[in-house]
Structures are given as structure tokens and as C-alpha cells.
Design a protein around this motif. Structure first.
Motif, PDB file in Angstrom:
ATOM      1  N   VAL A 143       0.834  -1.202   0.000  1.00 28.24           N
ATOM      2  CA  VAL A 143       0.000   0.000   0.000  1.00 28.24           C
ATOM      3  C   VAL A 143       0.872   1.257   0.000  1.00 28.24           C
ATOM      4  CG1 VAL A 143      -1.573   1.375   1.434  1.00 28.24           C
ATOM      5  CG2 VAL A 143      -2.059  -1.025   1.004  1.00 28.24           C
ATOM      6  N   LEU A 144       1.941   1.252   0.782  1.00 29.70           N
ATOM      7  CA  LEU A 144       2.792   2.435   0.897  1.00 29.70           C
ATOM      8  C   LEU A 144       3.752   2.600  -0.280  1.00 29.70           C
ATOM      9  CD1 LEU A 144       3.696   2.262   4.691  1.00 29.70           C
ATOM     10  CD2 LEU A 144       2.108   3.842   3.577  1.00 29.70           C
ATOM     11  N   PRO A 151       3.495   2.577 -15.572  1.00 29.56           N
ATOM     12  CA  PRO A 151       2.201   1.974 -15.297  1.00 29.56           C
ATOM     13  C   PRO A 151       2.285   0.715 -14.425  1.00 29.56           C
ATOM     14  CG  PRO A 151       2.919   1.196 -17.426  1.00 29.56           C
ATOM     15  CD  PRO A 151       4.012   2.105 -16.877  1.00 29.56           C
ATOM     16  N   PHE A 152       3.485   0.119 -14.281  1.00 25.72           N
ATOM     17  CA  PHE A 152       3.568  -1.215 -13.689  1.00 25.72           C
ATOM     18  C   PHE A 152       3.204  -1.251 -12.209  1.00 25.72           C
ATOM     19  CE2 PHE A 152       6.636  -1.483 -17.272  1.00 25.72           C
ATOM     20  CZ  PHE A 152       5.875  -2.323 -18.064  1.00 25.72           C
ATOM     21  N   GLY A 153       3.614  -0.261 -11.435  1.00 26.86           N
ATOM     22  CA  GLY A 153       3.257  -0.239 -10.018  1.00 26.86           C
ATOM     23  C   GLY A 153       1.757  -0.100  -9.818  1.00 26.86           C
ATOM     24  N   PRO A 158      -2.881  -3.370  -7.125  1.00 29.53           N
ATOM     25  CA  PRO A 158      -4.232  -3.858  -6.795  1.00 29.53           C
ATOM     26  C   PRO A 158      -4.357  -5.378  -6.854  1.00 29.53           C
ATOM     27  CG  PRO A 158      -4.371  -2.003  -8.302  1.00 29.53           C
ATOM     28  CD  PRO A 158      -2.921  -2.378  -8.206  1.00 29.53           C
ATOM     29  N   SER A 159      -3.712  -6.010  -7.830  1.00 27.01           N
ATOM     30  CA  SER A 159      -3.838  -7.465  -7.927  1.00 27.01           C
ATOM     31  C   SER A 159      -3.129  -8.163  -6.775  1.00 27.01           C
ATOM     32  CB  SER A 159      -3.328  -7.938  -9.288  1.00 27.01           C
ATOM     33  OG  SER A 159      -2.160  -8.623  -9.232  1.00 27.01           O
ATOM     34  N   VAL A 160      -1.962  -7.658  -6.371  1.00 27.30           N
ATOM     35  CA  VAL A 160      -1.238  -8.244  -5.229  1.00 27.30           C
ATOM     36  C   VAL A 160      -2.044  -8.049  -3.951  1.00 27.30           C
ATOM     37  CG1 VAL A 160       0.799  -7.930  -3.772  1.00 27.30           C
ATOM     38  CG2 VAL A 160       1.061  -8.152  -6.245  1.00 27.30           C
TER      39      VAL A 160
END
Length: 194
Positions: A143-144, A151-153, A158-160
Motif C-alpha cells: 500500500v505504501l 504503469p507497472f506499479g 491492486p492485484s497483489v
């Protein structure tokens, strides 16, 4: 068949790791500033000392658990073929069968808006490994620190988080006995660059 594995984390091996060295340098810098503030009569220096000590302690807890997970992964790699012939094996007094469920969490870290890394926890046995610690730590760090690369982060975080909230990715020993499954025993860090 009883197989015992040593999975102790020594202070010497902990101190020699690069993240530990970086955290210790920050603790020293913050400690010097904290003592300067305390010497000048400012009691907020204690808070200044607490700031770097918290991540250092969390990293120590993470490191101790990671050593246990790596020892289990090594044991699993050497004994995975034994599960086709036997009902169960013992790992550090924990019975492992073909139907034993393993859990894996992931953590996303984006650096300098250019790099995104996805760190797996490794396969863990619920009740033997501290899965709650990894679930909370990996969720908070993602989250942090996960969003900071476009775009990768933004796509990976969200999927992780979704999988971690749902209890991680689940495997059984049986699913790891296939040729494709054997490649998944040791988890690797995934990296993406802009």
C-alpha cells in the motif's frame, strides 16, 4: 521418516545483509540527531530515535521468518519426489502430506518511479510459519510503496493486494509434484522497468 532442518537466523548473517546495513546507517544518523536534541532539552528526540528503529525491528522479524521459509523450500525441493511414494513426511515435527496447503504472499515495491519489484514470501505452512505477519507486512508495504511507478506499479499493486487480502496464493504439495509445479517451489522476484 523424521527430517529436522536448522532454520536459525544469526545476528552475523543478519548484519551482513545490504538492507540491514542501510537501516543501521539510518538508525545511527537518527540516533545522533536524537541525542543532540535530548542534550539540548528537546524530548521529541525520543520520537526521532523511534522512527528508524521500527523498520529495523520489522526487518529483523521478517528476516527470521524468511530464513525458516528458505529452509522449508530447500527441504521441499529435495523431498518433493518422496510424496509420490509416501503418505506423509515430517518437517520439524510438522506432518506434511500431499494435501497440505501452502500459502504465498507477495509485496510490491516501486522505486524512483521507474522500477517495480514483486517480492514473494515463499511457500509457507499455516500454523508453522507466521503467515499473519507476512500478510500484514506485505499488505502495508504494498500500500505504501507499490503505486509509485507508472504503469507497472499502478497495475501490479491492486492485484497483489487482492490476493493478499484473500489469504494469499494457495498451493498443495500435490500441485507442486508436477514438472511445472517443481519450478514454482522456489519463488523468484519479478521485476518490471519503465
Amino acid at each position: 521418516k523424521v527430517i529436522m532442518m536448522k532454520s536459525e537466523a544469526s545476528i552475523k548473517s543478519f548484519i551482513s545483509r545490504p538492507p540491514t546495513v542501510i537501516l543501521v546507517v539510518f538508525v545511527i544518523i537518527f540516533a545522533i540527531d536524537a541525542f543532540r536534541m535530548l542534550f539540548e532539552g528537546d524530548t521529541s528526540g525520543l520520537l526521532t530515535l523511534f522512527i528508524p528503529l521500527t523498520p529495523l525491528m520489522l526487518y529483523w522479524l521478517y528476516y527470521r521468518q524468511k530464513v525458516k521459509i528458505e529452509a522449508f523450500s530447500q527441504w521441499l525441493k529435495t523431498h518433493i519426489d518422496s510424496f509420490t511414494n509416501q503418505e506423509a513426511l515430517l518437517y520439524n515435527e510438522k506432518q506434511i502430506t500431499r494435501d497440505t496447503e501452502l500459502i504465498e504472499y507477495e509485496m510490491v515495491v516501486s522505486i524512483l518511479f521507474l522500477f517495480t519489484f514483486i517480492f514473494p514470501s515463499g511457500k509457507m505452512i499455516p500454523g508453522y510459519h507466521n503467515t499473519t505477519f507476512f500478510r500484514v507486512l506485505f499488505g502495508c508495504v504494498s500500500v505504501l510503496c507499490g503505486w509509485w511507478c507508472i504503469p507497472f506499479g499502478v497495475m501490479s499493486t491492486p492485484s497483489v493486494l487482492y490476493w493478499n487480502i484473500r489469504g494469499g496464493k494457495k498451493y498443495t504439495i500435490k500441485s507442486l509434484t508436477t514438472e511445472e509445479g517443481k519450478k514454482q517451489i522456489t519463488s523468484k522476484v519479478k521485476s518490471r522497468f519503465v
